[in-house]
Design a protein around this motif. Structure first.
Motif, short mmCIF file in Angstrom:
data_model
loop_
_atom_site.label_atom_id
_atom_site.label_comp_id
_atom_site.label_asym_id
_atom_site.label_seq_id
_atom_site.Cartn_x
_atom_site.Cartn_y
_atom_site.Cartn_z
N LYS A 177 13.85 3.31 14.76
CA LYS A 177 13.91 3.10 16.20
C LYS A 177 14.68 1.85 16.60
O LYS A 177 15.30 1.81 17.66
N ASP A 178 14.61 0.83 15.77
CA ASP A 178 15.18 -0.46 16.13
C ASP A 178 15.97 -0.99 14.94
O ASP A 178 15.40 -1.40 13.93
N THR A 179 17.29 -0.97 15.04
CA THR A 179 18.13 -1.35 13.90
C THR A 179 18.35 -2.85 13.79
O THR A 179 18.76 -3.33 12.73
N LEU A 180 18.08 -3.61 14.86
CA LEU A 180 18.44 -5.02 14.87
C LEU A 180 17.24 -5.97 14.88
O LEU A 180 17.43 -7.17 15.06
N ARG B 237 17.20 -8.21 27.53
CA ARG B 237 17.76 -7.68 28.77
C ARG B 237 17.77 -6.15 28.74
O ARG B 237 17.75 -5.53 27.69
N LEU B 238 17.85 -5.57 29.96
CA LEU B 238 17.84 -4.11 30.08
C LEU B 238 18.98 -3.48 29.29
O LEU B 238 18.80 -2.47 28.61
N ALA B 239 20.18 -4.09 29.37
CA ALA B 239 21.33 -3.54 28.67
C ALA B 239 21.08 -3.53 27.16
O ALA B 239 21.47 -2.59 26.46
N ASN B 240 20.41 -4.56 26.67
CA ASN B 240 20.10 -4.62 25.24
C ASN B 240 19.10 -3.55 24.84
O ASN B 240 19.19 -2.95 23.77
N ILE B 241 18.11 -3.32 25.71
CA ILE B 241 17.10 -2.29 25.43
C ILE B 241 17.76 -0.92 25.35
O ILE B 241 17.52 -0.14 24.42
N VAL B 242 18.63 -0.61 26.33
CA VAL B 242 19.33 0.68 26.35
C VAL B 242 20.20 0.83 25.11
O VAL B 242 20.21 1.87 24.44
N ALA B 243 20.94 -0.23 24.77
CA ALA B 243 21.82 -0.18 23.60
C ALA B 243 21.01 0.01 22.32
O ALA B 243 21.39 0.79 21.44
N ASN B 244 19.90 -0.71 22.20
CA ASN B 244 19.07 -0.59 21.01
C ASN B 244 18.51 0.82 20.85
O ASN B 244 18.42 1.35 19.74
N LYS B 245 18.10 1.43 21.96
CA LYS B 245 17.58 2.80 21.90
C LYS B 245 18.68 3.78 21.49
O LYS B 245 18.45 4.70 20.69
N SER C 20 19.12 7.13 13.27
CA SER C 20 18.17 8.11 12.76
C SER C 20 18.89 9.37 12.29
O SER C 20 18.55 9.96 11.25
N TRP C 21 19.89 9.78 13.04
CA TRP C 21 20.70 10.94 12.66
C TRP C 21 21.52 10.63 11.41
O TRP C 21 21.56 11.44 10.46
N HIS D 2 0.81 -1.22 0.00
CA HIS D 2 0.00 0.00 0.00
C HIS D 2 0.85 1.28 0.00
O HIS D 2 0.32 2.38 0.17
N GLY D 3 2.15 1.13 -0.18
CA GLY D 3 3.01 2.29 -0.37
C GLY D 3 3.31 3.09 0.87
O GLY D 3 3.72 4.25 0.77
N ARG D 4 3.12 2.51 2.05
CA ARG D 4 3.42 3.26 3.28
C ARG D 4 4.91 3.57 3.38
O ARG D 4 5.32 4.53 4.03
N GLY D 5 5.71 2.74 2.75
CA GLY D 5 7.15 2.94 2.71
C GLY D 5 7.74 2.04 1.65
O GLY D 5 7.06 1.20 1.08
N ASP D 6 9.04 2.26 1.37
CA ASP D 6 9.76 1.40 0.41
C ASP D 6 10.54 0.32 1.13
O ASP D 6 10.93 -0.68 0.53
N PHE D 7 10.82 0.55 2.41
CA PHE D 7 11.59 -0.39 3.22
C PHE D 7 10.91 -0.46 4.59
O PHE D 7 10.90 0.53 5.33
N ILE D 8 10.30 -1.60 4.90
CA ILE D 8 9.54 -1.74 6.15
C ILE D 8 10.41 -2.45 7.17
O ILE D 8 10.84 -3.59 6.96
N ASN D 9 10.68 -1.76 8.27
CA ASN D 9 11.61 -2.23 9.28
C ASN D 9 10.87 -2.53 10.58
O ASN D 9 10.16 -1.68 11.11
N GLY D 10 11.02 -3.73 11.09
CA GLY D 10 10.38 -4.08 12.36
C GLY D 10 10.96 -3.31 13.52
O GLY D 10 12.17 -3.05 13.57
N SER D 11 10.12 -2.92 14.46
CA SER D 11 10.57 -2.21 15.66
C SER D 11 10.02 -2.91 16.90
O SER D 11 8.81 -2.98 17.10
N ARG D 12 10.93 -3.38 17.75
CA ARG D 12 10.54 -4.10 18.97
C ARG D 12 10.46 -3.18 20.18
O ARG D 12 10.23 -3.66 21.29
N LEU D 13 10.66 -1.88 19.99
CA LEU D 13 10.84 -0.97 21.12
C LEU D 13 9.66 -0.03 21.33
O LEU D 13 9.81 1.04 21.90
N VAL D 14 8.48 -0.43 20.87
CA VAL D 14 7.28 0.37 21.09
C VAL D 14 6.37 -0.34 22.10
O VAL D 14 6.05 0.20 23.16
N TYR D 15 5.95 -1.55 21.79
CA TYR D 15 5.13 -2.34 22.70
C TYR D 15 5.99 -2.90 23.86
O TYR D 15 7.21 -3.02 23.71
N PRO D 16 5.35 -3.22 24.99
CA PRO D 16 6.11 -3.85 26.08
C PRO D 16 6.78 -5.13 25.58
O PRO D 16 6.20 -5.91 24.83
#
Length: 442
Positions: free
Chosen positions: A356-359, A333-341, A348-349, A312-326
């Motif tokens: 939001k989630d590169t991995l 692990r907490l360290a992984n969450i902090v590193a991912n953020k 993004s920069w 439906h053309g929402r994007g050209d590259f659809i990337n999963g993000s695990r850092l929105v929902y609980p």
């Protein structure tokens, strides 16, 4: 890049603007030579954004009609022209006629913040005489694009020091101009836009590559639970030299399958997920290419959301993000969450688009875009053992619209993770620096 003939712009103009431009045009080469550092920089910036082997129309004057003979073009470039165009919306509407439906428009325009400085430079005869131009902010430009049926994919400012002084120019323009808050103060605003996508009437096929190393317990479930989307759905298992019986389970499951999905499998030649993804994509026959991790930490039914977002053309590259929902208990692990953020903000920069989630292992893109990515892979080289960043960096370099799709992340249902958190974390930091050097500090 295969540049085509230069062209004219919108048929809408008035005599005063045309006269101003013709007066400047008569002296243009002299002024370009006098300020060659600025013009060379803009040219370098444009060439950086133009992939090889694409047709390009470069608009040189702010009046006249665009040529139809070479259309559709992959890229249309308008450098420092918008301020002199009588009807900017009409211009973009004409661009859309000669642009490929999957093409891109690249526009450069000086920032209105620099207007007093530029007027002073004209008064001192350091640049061409001042002409009355439209004041076009970033927001104005995005509005013009939207009114003409485009959306901005990337937008940033460059060039803090438009004259050449050894070391000084490099420090200001290569380093400082890319760091906040100076990144908002550049003289040159560059924007890249894509046409709003058309609604597809057919149902594109999809190939889902599943890298699998020591994942024997999930193979049957993946086959049964991944949705059957499009004209056909193809699941390709790439076995990664497992120490359990994953290979035997895949072979047996593929041989005994009687359903509607197409199944394939192979053993990867090298090591690492990146090698597995490239081999799987090379075997794929679908219009859409997808990655799904065999640990099943992302729900298989979510693949339908990825398919729909792309179609439906929402994007050209659809990337999963695990850092929105609980996050599911024990899944991260907490360290992984902090590193991912942290890495999400950094990328993004670097990419000039929010990610939001590169991995997250689930990523989806069109086959034609992957083929273009492969053709331009030399820009980054063979650097990525994960497979995620080869795709993410390549998508950004091709100006694909990257969209995060939030997913619920749960604990794995079988086996142990193949990720070495600290070793791979250091590697990821090195890749972040590598990407910044290639995409930002160039």
């Amino acid at each position: 890049m295969a540049p085509l003939s230069s062209s004219l712009d919108s048929m809408h103009t008035d005599d005063s603007l045309k006269q101003q431009w013709e007066a400047y045009d008569a002296e243009r080469e002299r002024w370009r030579h006098k300020n060659r550092f600025y013009h060379d920089y803009v040219e370098k910036l444009i060439l950086f954004h133009l992939p090889k082997h694409h047709s390009v129309l470069r608009v040189e004057k702010p009046f006249g009609e665009l040529p139809k003979a070479g259309a559709p073009y992959d890229y249309v470039v308008a450098a420092d022209l918008l301020g002199n165009i009588y009807d900017i919306q009409a211009f973009f509407e004409e661009v859309k006629v000669v642009l490929s439906p999957t093409g891109r428009v690249i526009v450069t325009q000086y920032s209105t913040l620099w207007e007093p400085v530029l007027r002073l430079a004209s008064f001192l005869k350091l640049r061409a005489p001042t002409t009355e131009q439209s004041w076009i902010s970033r927001g104005d430009l995005e509005n013009f694009f939207a009114l003409a049926g485009f959306e901005v994919v990337q937008s940033n400012s460059k060039l803090l020091f438009p004259k050449y002084i050894p070391l000084v120019s490099a420090f200001f323009n290569t380093i400082l101009a890319n760091l906040w808050p100076f990144s908002r103060l550049g003289l040159v605003h560059v924007a890249i836009a894509r046409p709003f996508p058309t609604v597809l009437k057919n149902k594109p096929s999809i190939s889902i590559v599943v890298p699998a190393r020591n994942e024997a317990g999930t193979i049957e479930r993946i086959i049964n639970e991944l949705p059957n989307e499009g004209s056909f759905a193809e699941i390709i298992f790439i076995e990664g030299h497992s120490t359990d019986n994953t290979r035997e389970v895949i072979e047996k499951a593929v041989a005994s399958y009687k359903g509607e999905k197409k199944l394939k499998y192979a053993v990867q030649d090298g090591r690492g997920k990146g090698d597995a993804v490239r081999k799987g994509f090379g075997m794929a026959k679908g219009d859409i290419l997808a990655i799904y991790d065999a640990d099943m930490t992302v729900l298989p039914e979510d693949m339908k959301k990825f398919y729909d977002a792309l179609v439906h053309g929402r994007g050209d590259f659809i990337n999963g993000s695990r850092l929105v929902y609980p996050v599911g208990k024990g899944a991260m692990r907490l360290a992984n969450i902090v590193a991912n953020k942290f890495f999400g903000m950094a990328f993004s920069w670097i990419l000039g688009q929010p990610i939001k989630d590169t991995l997250c292992g689930t990523k989806v893109l069109w086959r034609k875009d992957y083929e273009a990515l492969v053709a331009n892979r030399h820009f980054f080289g063979d650097f990525d053992p994960f497979g995620d960043f080869d795709l993410v960096f390549g998508a950004a370099k091709l100006h694909l619209k990257i969209i995060d799709l939030p997913v619920r992340y749960r604990d794995r249902v079988y086996g142990a993770t193949n990720i070495s958190r600290w070793k791979h974390g250091v590697l990821l930091l090195r890749m972040t620096i590598f990407a910044a050097r290639k995409l930002v500090f160039f």
